[in-house]
Write a protein that holds these residues in place. Structure first.
Motif, PDB file in Angstrom:
ATOM      1  N   ALA A  74      -3.348   0.958   1.206  1.00  0.00           N
ATOM      2  CA  ALA A  74      -3.969   0.126   0.173  1.00  0.00           C
ATOM      3  C   ALA A  74      -3.320   0.362  -1.186  1.00  0.00           C
ATOM      4  O   ALA A  74      -3.121  -0.586  -1.970  1.00  0.00           O
ATOM      5  N   LYS A  75      -2.994   1.618  -1.511  1.00  0.00           N
ATOM      6  CA  LYS A  75      -2.328   1.916  -2.789  1.00  0.00           C
ATOM      7  C   LYS A  75      -0.955   1.258  -2.835  1.00  0.00           C
ATOM      8  O   LYS A  75      -0.555   0.687  -3.859  1.00  0.00           O
ATOM      9  N   TRP A  76      -0.213   1.362  -1.740  1.00  0.00           N
ATOM     10  CA  TRP A  76       1.110   0.730  -1.674  1.00  0.00           C
ATOM     11  C   TRP A  76       0.989  -0.793  -1.798  1.00  0.00           C
ATOM     12  O   TRP A  76       1.764  -1.424  -2.519  1.00  0.00           O
ATOM     13  N   MET A  77      -0.006  -1.378  -1.136  1.00  0.00           N
ATOM     14  CA  MET A  77      -0.216  -2.823  -1.211  1.00  0.00           C
ATOM     15  C   MET A  77      -0.541  -3.253  -2.639  1.00  0.00           C
ATOM     16  O   MET A  77      -0.063  -4.287  -3.119  1.00  0.00           O
ATOM     17  N   ALA A  78      -1.341  -2.450  -3.336  1.00  0.00           N
ATOM     18  CA  ALA A  78      -1.688  -2.775  -4.729  1.00  0.00           C
ATOM     19  C   ALA A  78      -0.454  -2.737  -5.621  1.00  0.00           C
ATOM     20  O   ALA A  78      -0.313  -3.554  -6.537  1.00  0.00           O
TER      21      ALA A  78
ATOM     22  N   VAL B 246      -2.984  -6.567  -5.713  1.00  0.00           N
ATOM     23  CA  VAL B 246      -4.294  -6.813  -5.114  1.00  0.00           C
ATOM     24  C   VAL B 246      -4.921  -5.462  -4.796  1.00  0.00           C
ATOM     25  O   VAL B 246      -4.416  -4.715  -3.956  1.00  0.00           O
ATOM     26  N   VAL B 247      -6.006  -5.147  -5.479  1.00  0.00           N
ATOM     27  CA  VAL B 247      -6.678  -3.859  -5.310  1.00  0.00           C
ATOM     28  C   VAL B 247      -7.820  -4.021  -4.310  1.00  0.00           C
ATOM     29  O   VAL B 247      -8.680  -4.892  -4.471  1.00  0.00           O
ATOM     30  N   VAL B 248      -7.797  -3.187  -3.280  1.00  0.00           N
ATOM     31  CA  VAL B 248      -8.802  -3.273  -2.217  1.00  0.00           C
ATOM     32  C   VAL B 248      -9.422  -1.900  -2.013  1.00  0.00           C
ATOM     33  O   VAL B 248      -8.717  -0.889  -1.944  1.00  0.00           O
ATOM     34  N   ARG B 249     -10.731  -1.876  -1.920  1.00  0.00           N
ATOM     35  CA  ARG B 249     -11.447  -0.642  -1.604  1.00  0.00           C
ATOM     36  C   ARG B 249     -11.649  -0.582  -0.096  1.00  0.00           C
ATOM     37  O   ARG B 249     -12.129  -1.534   0.518  1.00  0.00           O
ATOM     38  N   ILE B 250     -11.258   0.545   0.487  1.00  0.00           N
ATOM     39  CA  ILE B 250     -11.309   0.683   1.941  1.00  0.00           C
ATOM     40  C   ILE B 250     -12.740   0.936   2.398  1.00  0.00           C
ATOM     41  O   ILE B 250     -13.423   1.831   1.896  1.00  0.00           O
ATOM     42  N   PHE B 251     -13.175   0.126   3.365  1.00  0.00           N
ATOM     43  CA  PHE B 251     -14.478   0.315   3.999  1.00  0.00           C
ATOM     44  C   PHE B 251     -14.249   0.610   5.478  1.00  0.00           C
ATOM     45  O   PHE B 251     -13.640  -0.198   6.186  1.00  0.00           O
TER      46      PHE B 251
ATOM     47  N   PRO C 239       5.789   3.022  14.201  1.00  0.00           N
ATOM     48  CA  PRO C 239       5.464   1.817  13.428  1.00  0.00           C
ATOM     49  C   PRO C 239       6.203   1.767  12.098  1.00  0.00           C
ATOM     50  O   PRO C 239       6.715   2.773  11.618  1.00  0.00           O
ATOM     51  N   ALA C 240       6.244   0.538  11.523  1.00  0.00           N
ATOM     52  CA  ALA C 240       6.829   0.327  10.204  1.00  0.00           C
ATOM     53  C   ALA C 240       6.015  -0.758   9.501  1.00  0.00           C
ATOM     54  O   ALA C 240       5.486  -1.666  10.153  1.00  0.00           O
ATOM     55  N   PHE C 241       5.919  -0.638   8.184  1.00  0.00           N
ATOM     56  CA  PHE C 241       5.156  -1.604   7.387  1.00  0.00           C
ATOM     57  C   PHE C 241       6.070  -2.206   6.319  1.00  0.00           C
ATOM     58  O   PHE C 241       6.795  -1.467   5.639  1.00  0.00           O
ATOM     59  N   MET C 242       6.019  -3.522   6.183  1.00  0.00           N
ATOM     60  CA  MET C 242       6.850  -4.209   5.198  1.00  0.00           C
ATOM     61  C   MET C 242       6.051  -5.274   4.466  1.00  0.00           C
ATOM     62  O   MET C 242       5.158  -5.898   5.045  1.00  0.00           O
ATOM     63  N   HIS C 243       6.407  -5.456   3.192  1.00  0.00           N
ATOM     64  CA  HIS C 243       5.814  -6.508   2.373  1.00  0.00           C
ATOM     65  C   HIS C 243       6.844  -7.610   2.152  1.00  0.00           C
ATOM     66  O   HIS C 243       7.993  -7.327   1.784  1.00  0.00           O
ATOM     67  N   PHE C 244       6.447  -8.850   2.389  1.00  0.00           N
ATOM     68  CA  PHE C 244       7.310 -10.005   2.179  1.00  0.00           C
ATOM     69  C   PHE C 244       6.737 -10.817   1.021  1.00  0.00           C
ATOM     70  O   PHE C 244       5.714 -11.487   1.181  1.00  0.00           O
ATOM     71  N   PRO C 245       7.372 -10.738  -0.153  1.00  0.00           N
ATOM     72  CA  PRO C 245       6.832 -11.427  -1.339  1.00  0.00           C
ATOM     73  C   PRO C 245       6.974 -12.937  -1.219  1.00  0.00           C
ATOM     74  O   PRO C 245       7.813 -13.434  -0.463  1.00  0.00           O
ATOM     75  N   PRO C 246       6.181 -13.693  -1.978  1.00  0.00           N
ATOM     76  CA  PRO C 246       6.246 -15.155  -1.911  1.00  0.00           C
ATOM     77  C   PRO C 246       7.545 -15.724  -2.464  1.00  0.00           C
ATOM     78  O   PRO C 246       7.985 -16.786  -2.034  1.00  0.00           O
ATOM     79  N   LYS C 247       8.154 -15.010  -3.419  1.00  0.00           N
ATOM     80  CA  LYS C 247       9.397 -15.485  -4.021  1.00  0.00           C
ATOM     81  C   LYS C 247      10.381 -14.329  -4.130  1.00  0.00           C
ATOM     82  O   LYS C 247       9.996 -13.178  -4.273  1.00  0.00           O
ATOM     83  N   GLY C 248      11.646 -14.678  -4.061  1.00  0.00           N
ATOM     84  CA  GLY C 248      12.683 -13.671  -4.215  1.00  0.00           C
ATOM     85  C   GLY C 248      12.904 -12.846  -2.960  1.00  0.00           C
ATOM     86  O   GLY C 248      12.207 -12.997  -1.957  1.00  0.00           O
TER      87      GLY C 248
END
Length: 330
Positions: free
Chosen positions: A162-166, A171-176, A132-141
């Motif tokens: 979650a840390k990488w996403m933040a 956006v800070v998310v607590r894992i449940f 697998p691979a994970f990528m973030h696509f920002p809204p601009k740029g």
């Protein structure tokens, strides 16, 4: 007169261009609203949106877009032989569910998954040769290097994602995690089995005082802990690594900052062989054993310790570049 006609012509053209521009802006806004509405609808049904090549092109790659996308690229079909894709998918789903039911939830961030069998063109366009691979696509740029998650170093545990996403989206998310009673049930069964065994053997508990039994149990626990099993449990690394350039499979992580599950198994077996060699050397010292057997045990123990200790140092040199010491193997 000609100048007046030219001025009128310019005014008419300018007016038409202004109207066209307003209509065009309105069309883009309408298109953006439709995309957000559709993504929100899909996200309400399932927190991780299933995408093929067409959906990826429309909702991730194409503009306009005022939202971020966290996309997992995977290969869940068993025929693909991706042993960690299912586990990574479970962790990614936990992250998406935690975000969906957190106070930070808005329509500015969505989660999606693209399977190789439904979006091979996407894998080609991004130059992905492994999953697998994970990528973030920002809204601009444009995407930056940090928008690609370093799964080989960080693993695919939901907390690390979650840390990488933040870092990428603020956006800070607590894992449940959903309650998992498997461990409790297994523990109850083990205690019940042990209690039943003790009750059946209540008149003969000599085995309970057997030094060999407790020695083997202690050695197994020590080997499991010193080989990195707890690190695997915390970080959730992949079992092995496939080189994206040549497809070669590696069972030893090339960096001192990470390890693979297969690597911990290999280290555990090497440690076990070294322990076995020392046990043979210790037993060879016992005077009650026949002299020929003592000689064989001593030689066998010495070979085991020398070879596997050399192999362990060789692996250590491979992971920690610049380590100066070696023995037999380099």
């Amino acid at each position: 007169k000609k100048d007046r006609i030219m001025v009128k012509y310019i005014l008419v053209v300018t007016f038409l261009l202004a109207i066209f521009s307003l209509c065009s802006c309105k069309t883009k806004q309408d298109l953006l609203d439709e995309k957000v509405k559709q993504l929100t609808e899909w996200s309400n049904r399932r927190t991780v949106i299933q995408m093929n090549s067409n959906k990826y092109s429309t909702y991730v790659k194409s503009k306009p877009r005022n939202y971020s996308m966290i996309v997992m690229f995977t290969a869940l079909d068993p025929k693909r032989g991706c042993s960690v894709c299912r586990e990574a998918n479970d962790e990614f789903t936990i992250l998406a569910n935690s975000y969906r039911f957190s106070p930070a939830y808005t329509s500015s961030l969505f989660f999606a998954v693209v399977d190789f069998d439904e979006g091979s063109e996407v894998f080609q366009s991004l130059g992905l040769n492994s999953a697998p691979a994970f990528m973030h696509f920002p809204p601009k740029g444009k995407r930056k290097g940090a928008d690609t998650y370093d799964i080989q170093r960080l693993g695919f545990h939901a907390d690390n994602l979650a840390k990488w996403m933040a870092e990428r989206t603020e956006v800070v998310v607590r894992i449940f995690r959903p309650p998992n009673y498997t461990g409790t049930v297994v523990l109850v069964l083990l205690f019940s089995l042990a209690g039943g065994l003790l009750y059946v053997r209540r008149n003969s508990l000599e085995f309970f005082y057997n030094k060999t039994f407790w020695s083997i149990l202690s050695i197994f626990i020590v080997l499991a802990m010193t080989s990195g099993q707890m690190w695997n449990h915390i970080r959730g690394p992949p079992y092995y690594h496939r080189n994206p350039q040549n497809g070669a499979i590696h069972y030893i992580h090339g960096s001192s900052q990470g390890q693979l599950v297969a690597e911990t198994h290999i280290i555990m077996l090497i440690h076990a062989a070294i322990v076995g060699g020392f046990i043979l050397l210790n037993e060879a010292h016992q005077p009650k054993v026949d002299i020929s057997k003592r000689r064989i045990m001593a030689i066998g123990g010495l070979v085991l310790v020398a070879f596997f200790l050399s192999l362990l140092m060789s692996i250590f040199r491979q992971k920690y570049q610049g380590y100066p010491y070696s023995f037999l193997l380099r």
